[in-house]
Design a protein around this motif. Structure first.
Motif, PDB file in Angstrom:
ATOM      1  N   LEU A  12      19.956 -36.652  27.030  1.00 44.89           N
ATOM      2  CA  LEU A  12      20.753 -37.471  26.113  1.00 44.89           C
ATOM      3  C   LEU A  12      21.291 -36.587  24.986  1.00 44.89           C
ATOM      4  CD1 LEU A  12      21.347 -40.611  25.558  1.00 44.89           C
ATOM      5  CD2 LEU A  12      19.525 -40.419  23.859  1.00 44.89           C
ATOM      6  N   ASN A  13      22.622 -36.495  24.904  1.00 44.30           N
ATOM      7  CA  ASN A  13      23.222 -35.670  23.842  1.00 44.30           C
ATOM      8  C   ASN A  13      23.481 -36.522  22.612  1.00 44.30           C
ATOM      9  OD1 ASN A  13      23.348 -33.413  25.509  1.00 44.30           O
ATOM     10  ND2 ASN A  13      25.321 -34.052  26.357  1.00 44.30           N
ATOM     11  N   VAL A  14      22.947 -36.091  21.488  1.00 43.99           N
ATOM     12  CA  VAL A  14      23.126 -36.868  20.269  1.00 43.99           C
ATOM     13  C   VAL A  14      23.742 -36.003  19.172  1.00 43.99           C
ATOM     14  CG1 VAL A  14      21.150 -38.337  20.814  1.00 43.99           C
ATOM     15  CG2 VAL A  14      20.822 -36.364  19.322  1.00 43.99           C
ATOM     16  N   ALA A  15      24.446 -36.657  18.261  1.00 43.47           N
ATOM     17  CA  ALA A  15      24.976 -35.977  17.081  1.00 43.47           C
ATOM     18  C   ALA A  15      24.657 -36.821  15.860  1.00 43.47           C
ATOM     19  CB  ALA A  15      26.481 -35.779  17.210  1.00 43.47           C
ATOM     20  N   ILE A  16      24.361 -36.158  14.765  1.00 41.19           N
ATOM     21  CA  ILE A  16      24.045 -36.840  13.513  1.00 41.19           C
ATOM     22  C   ILE A  16      24.919 -36.202  12.445  1.00 41.19           C
ATOM     23  CG2 ILE A  16      22.264 -37.414  11.824  1.00 41.19           C
ATOM     24  CD1 ILE A  16      21.020 -35.963  14.979  1.00 41.19           C
ATOM     25  N   ALA A  17      25.646 -37.032  11.713  1.00 45.29           N
ATOM     26  CA  ALA A  17      26.508 -36.468  10.676  1.00 45.29           C
ATOM     27  C   ALA A  17      26.432 -37.311   9.423  1.00 45.29           C
ATOM     28  CB  ALA A  17      27.949 -36.412  11.168  1.00 45.29           C
ATOM     29  N   TYR A  18      26.536 -36.660   8.275  1.00 43.39           N
ATOM     30  CA  TYR A  18      26.806 -37.404   7.057  1.00 43.39           C
ATOM     31  C   TYR A  18      28.004 -36.787   6.369  1.00 43.39           C
ATOM     32  CZ  TYR A  18      24.076 -33.865   4.415  1.00 43.39           C
ATOM     33  OH  TYR A  18      23.610 -32.716   3.873  1.00 43.39           O
ATOM     34  N   GLY A  19      28.686 -37.604   5.577  1.00 47.94           N
ATOM     35  CA  GLY A  19      29.965 -37.178   5.011  1.00 47.94           C
ATOM     36  C   GLY A  19      31.051 -37.631   5.968  1.00 47.94           C
ATOM     37  N   LEU A  20      32.044 -38.372   5.456  1.00 45.58           N
ATOM     38  CA  LEU A  20      33.057 -38.928   6.350  1.00 45.58           C
ATOM     39  C   LEU A  20      33.995 -37.850   6.885  1.00 45.58           C
ATOM     40  CD1 LEU A  20      33.654 -42.252   4.405  1.00 45.58           C
ATOM     41  CD2 LEU A  20      32.351 -41.924   6.519  1.00 45.58           C
ATOM     42  N   GLY A  21      34.020 -36.682   6.245  1.00 48.05           N
ATOM     43  CA  GLY A  21      34.784 -35.550   6.769  1.00 48.05           C
ATOM     44  C   GLY A  21      34.222 -35.122   8.116  1.00 48.05           C
ATOM     45  N   ASN A  22      32.885 -35.085   8.221  1.00 46.99           N
ATOM     46  CA  ASN A  22      32.260 -34.764   9.502  1.00 46.99           C
ATOM     47  C   ASN A  22      32.499 -35.873  10.510  1.00 46.99           C
ATOM     48  OD1 ASN A  22      31.089 -32.225   8.965  1.00 46.99           O
ATOM     49  ND2 ASN A  22      29.500 -33.219   7.746  1.00 46.99           N
ATOM     50  N   ALA A  23      32.446 -37.118  10.040  1.00 45.56           N
ATOM     51  CA  ALA A  23      32.697 -38.253  10.926  1.00 45.56           C
ATOM     52  C   ALA A  23      34.105 -38.139  11.508  1.00 45.56           C
ATOM     53  CB  ALA A  23      32.555 -39.566  10.153  1.00 45.56           C
ATOM     54  N   ARG A  24      35.059 -37.744  10.644  1.00 48.34           N
ATOM     55  CA  ARG A  24      36.441 -37.601  11.107  1.00 48.34           C
ATOM     56  C   ARG A  24      36.521 -36.586  12.249  1.00 48.34           C
ATOM     57  NH1 ARG A  24      41.427 -38.774   9.087  1.00 48.34           N
ATOM     58  NH2 ARG A  24      40.707 -39.396   7.022  1.00 48.34           N
ATOM     59  N   LYS A  25      35.805 -35.450  12.081  1.00 48.88           N
ATOM     60  CA  LYS A  25      35.824 -34.423  13.146  1.00 48.88           C
ATOM     61  C   LYS A  25      35.331 -35.014  14.468  1.00 48.88           C
ATOM     62  CE  LYS A  25      34.700 -30.645  10.040  1.00 48.88           C
ATOM     63  NZ  LYS A  25      33.515 -30.014   9.467  1.00 48.88           N
ATOM     64  N   LEU A  26      34.227 -35.781  14.401  1.00 49.85           N
ATOM     65  CA  LEU A  26      33.662 -36.346  15.632  1.00 49.85           C
ATOM     66  C   LEU A  26      34.602 -37.377  16.237  1.00 49.85           C
ATOM     67  CD1 LEU A  26      29.986 -36.610  14.374  1.00 49.85           C
ATOM     68  CD2 LEU A  26      30.779 -35.185  16.268  1.00 49.85           C
TER      69      LEU A  26
END
Lengths: 587, 158
Positions: A478-492
């Protein structure tokens, strides 16, 4: 490999790595140079050093003019004086000029006592304002979450950095020129007509009273005094690891028991816990994840993978505004705050025989976007909201002080039941990575029917703003990603849009470190170490819980047996899930 | 606001492409866009922001910082009154006041019929003729407030 540089600051020899600023070099030997515009949440992209306030100027031997310490790199053999007469005079003049265009409202300013301009003014012992000048008066605005009073702005541009660089939202920016400059939304609009997500990070970093939260404490006091009304409260997981700071406790102090006692003293009829509904969120979101994954593994390519978390209301606003073409990816599960409201005003109110209009549900949140979320029309029945209003950790501290409650001597009390029972899985919701870990704990056991080999998914923990991991999900990678900051969210999100996303589950939080760094938390004044200490406390809280998996919460099990049937049932969909819509801003 | 027609939208997009959609070229892109459209309305700024992957607040910040950029369409005959040092000491302020009174608009505005707009500038390099004003490309020197009505009248014909 960076070379070391040695220099002399105020007659002390200092050795620092190449590239270190004078400000940081001085700090390393305990010399604090006052600053106003500077802000650097180290480890994130929230770095603001326009060197525009000129408060941090220092004297460098051999240099003609004074140097801003925040943006001048140390050089070999440099000799720096941080508080010579020339420096002090320059700093005083800079502050006196700022005060000449600052409203004289300290007595009634919501930031008084926590204002950085006030602190620097006192530090420099400025007792009068010699320059009388014109005031640059601006439009004031009050939204559901944020109050803008830009008359008080000192143009540090920290808010602009948070809004544009860190969150990539772009709701605020410098407008105009010279004396007419202001930090405002484009085209003289109100925030509500922009892409503002109400994350409140502009408020969290504003050094003065220009950006503050909208408070609901007066309304709360009225409701608590009203004998006709039953007033209940829920508190978010991030509040209990930060509230203590407001009363002089060290960052990372866990004050759960005192928090409950304080809320009881304030007069709430029942003190419940958002952790309860966080466990409910996991039941729904975890089941949704399993449902999607099962279909996906059977070869159904139409099922939206990755599943993205939907607990963070600023993140919800962000994707409704910026990614209307990808609205099928976020989980439809409501946030824990809203699940709590729906459960309290339906399941619990029916059980207690309290009519909806006589029940007031209040939340204590680390967040400003939660205030906006309360007012979303989809979370109301006949105009009566599921959660009436939300107050921040800071507002609660103010209320506690105003009510003459001595926080230090409060006893440790327990939450009321049934909506106060929770597990460690809910406690970690307050930190980045927590929601995902909680979902994995439950999804794994529901899926395999076997107990977890180990409860702690340490692979998904950490404080870096974008993390990825591959989890052995009973044989499936299972591949997971965790981000905080909406700039990182935008990248994803852009990866998903381009068809290049390789993750199955993604957790997003808007604020630094997750909710622990929320816009409604005690002010960190740029010290990221405080947020790290809160994170440590969150995992400590989890470890100390007798139950650590959401599906083991007995009150949750009972609620499903008696009311919802099972996760994702029709009734669960009606009360615990939501829908998203295109909220693109038109120009 | 009025919606831009598709051909204008395409022109703005093409200008952005010409400059490689680079945020560093924002000022050049704004210059050329204003030259093409005549002004920089909200929608043009939003297109540029989208193409350059920058927040619209940044575009708007630059547009409001430089006085050259305008969000109001210019008149068919743009009037510019020089307020440079030489013109100023020779009474440019009175010339400006007279233009305002005659046209019934303030600096930065355009007359309702769209024929005239009024702006100030700093020195056109004709200080010997101070005070100076320009209407379109035409330069008027040694101005007296009494001349203004006639100048406007001349341009009102076409």
């Amino acid at each position: 490999m960076k070379q070391n540089i040695s220099l002399i600051i105020d007659n002390h020899k200092v050795v620092v790595p190449e590239g270190t600023t004078i400000l940081d070099a001085a700090k390393s030997i305990g010399i604090v140079i006052p600053t106003l515009c500077h802000m650097n949440l180290k480890g994130t992209c929230a770095d603001n050093h326009p060197a525009s306030c000129r408060v941090c100027v220092v004297e460098v031997k051999g240099r003609r003019n004074l140097a801003p310490a925040c943006s001048t790199a140390c050089t070999e053999g440099m000799e720096v004086k941080t508080s010579s007469i020339r420096v002090i005079r320059a700093r005083k003049t800079v502050i006196e000029l700022m005060l000449s265009d600052h409203p004289n409202e300290c007595l009634t300013c919501p930031k008084s006592g926590k204002c950085e301009l006030q602190a620097v003014t006192q530090h420099l012992a400025i007792n009068e304002t010699p320059y009388a000048g014109e005031l640059s008066l601006r439009k004031k605005e009050m939204t559901a979450s944020i109050v803008r009073n830009m008359d008080k702005c000192i143009y540090c541009r920290r808010c602009e950095t948070m809004c544009n660089v860190y969150q990539t939202v772009g709701a605020l920016g410098a407008v105009g020129r010279g004396f007419n400059t202001t930090i405002a939304p484009s085209f003289n609009r109100n925030l509500k007509d922009t892409d503002c997500t109400y994350c409140g990070q502009c408020v969290a970093v504003c050094p003065v009273g220009a950006l503050t939260e909208r408070t609901y404490t007066d309304q709360l006091i009225d409701d608590l005094e009203n004998p006709e009304k039953t007033v209940i409260v829920q508190t978010a997981p991030a509040v209990r690891v930060a509230l203590g700071e407001e009363f002089g406790n060290a960052p990372g102090s866990i004050v759960t028991g005192k928090l409950v006692a304080a809320l009881k003293d304030l007069g709430f009829d029942y003190v419940f816990d958002t952790d309860f509904s966080a466990d409910a969120t996991i039941m729904e979101e975890g089941s949704e994840l399993l449902e999607r994954l099962t279909k996906f593994l059977k070869g159904d390519k139409s099922v939206p993978i990755p599943l993205m978390t939907s607990c963070c209301p600023a993140w919800v606003n962000f994707y409704e505004h910026n990614f209307p073409d990808l609205l099928q990816y976020p989980s439809t599960a409501r946030s824990p705050q809203q699940m709590f409201g729906a459960i309290a005003k339906n399941y619990w109110a029916e059980k207690m025989n309290i009519p909806r209009e006589k029940l007031v549900v209040v939340s204590v949140m680390p967040c400003l976007a939660k205030k906006f979320e309360c007012q979303r029309p989809e979370f109301a029945t006949n105009g009566n909201p599921d959660v009436d209003y939300s107050i921040t950790t800071r507002e609660l501290a103010t209320l506690i002080r105003r009510s003459n409650i001595n926080f230090e001597t409060l006893p440790h009390m327990e939450f009321d039941n049934p909506l106060g029972e929770s597990t460690g899985a809910a406690a970690i919701f307050g930190s980045t990575g927590g929601v995902l870990e909680a979902a994995l704990r439950t999804a794994y056991e529901l899926h395999t029917g076997k107990p977890l080999p180990k409860i702690d998914f340490t692979e998904v923990r950490g404080i870096d703003s974008l993390r990825t991991a591959t989890i052995d999900f009973d044989g499936f990678a299972l591949n997971v990603a965790i981000a905080y900051g909406l700039g990182n969210a935008r990248k994803l999100m852009e990866e998903i849009r381009a068809g290049k996303c390789k993750y199955h589950v993604i957790e997003i939080m808007a604020c630094p470190g997750g909710c622990i760094g929320g816009g409604g938390q005690p002010l960190h004044h740029g010290d990221f170490e405080i947020i790290k200490a809160r994170q440590k406390a969150i995992y400590e809280e989890d470890k100390n819980m007798p139950l650590r998996k959401s599906h083991e919460n007995k009150s949750i099990i009972e609620m499903y047996e008696k009311y919802f049937g099972k996760p994702l049932s029709e009734k669960a969909h009606a009360l615990l899930h939501t829908h998203y819509s295109d909220k693109t801003i038109k120009y | 606001m009025e919606k831009l027609c598709n051909s204008v939208v395409e022109k703005i997009r093409a200008i952005c492409d010409k400059f490689g959609n680079k945020p560093g070229e924002l000022i050049n892109i704004l210059h050329e866009s204003q030259h093409t459209v005549g002004y920089l309305p909200m929608e043009v700024q939003a297109i540029i922001a989208e193409k350059l992957h920058i927040p619209v607040s940044r575009v708007y910040g630059v547009v409001t910082f430089y006085t050259f950029f305008t969000m109001v369409p210019k008149g068919k005959h743009p009037v510019s009154v020089c307020l440079g040092t030489a013109c100023y000491v020779r009474g440019a302020e009175k010339i400006l006041e007279e233009f305002k009174r005659t046209l019934g608009i303030d600096v930065g505005e355009t007359t309702e019929d769209g024929r005239f707009s009024l702006d100030c500038l700093r020195c056109v390099g004709a200080c010997g003729l101070a005070p100076v004003a320009m209407v379109g490309e035409k330069v008027y020197g040694h101005l007296n407030p009494a001349d203004i009505k006639k100048i406007i009248k001349d341009f009102s014909q076409d």
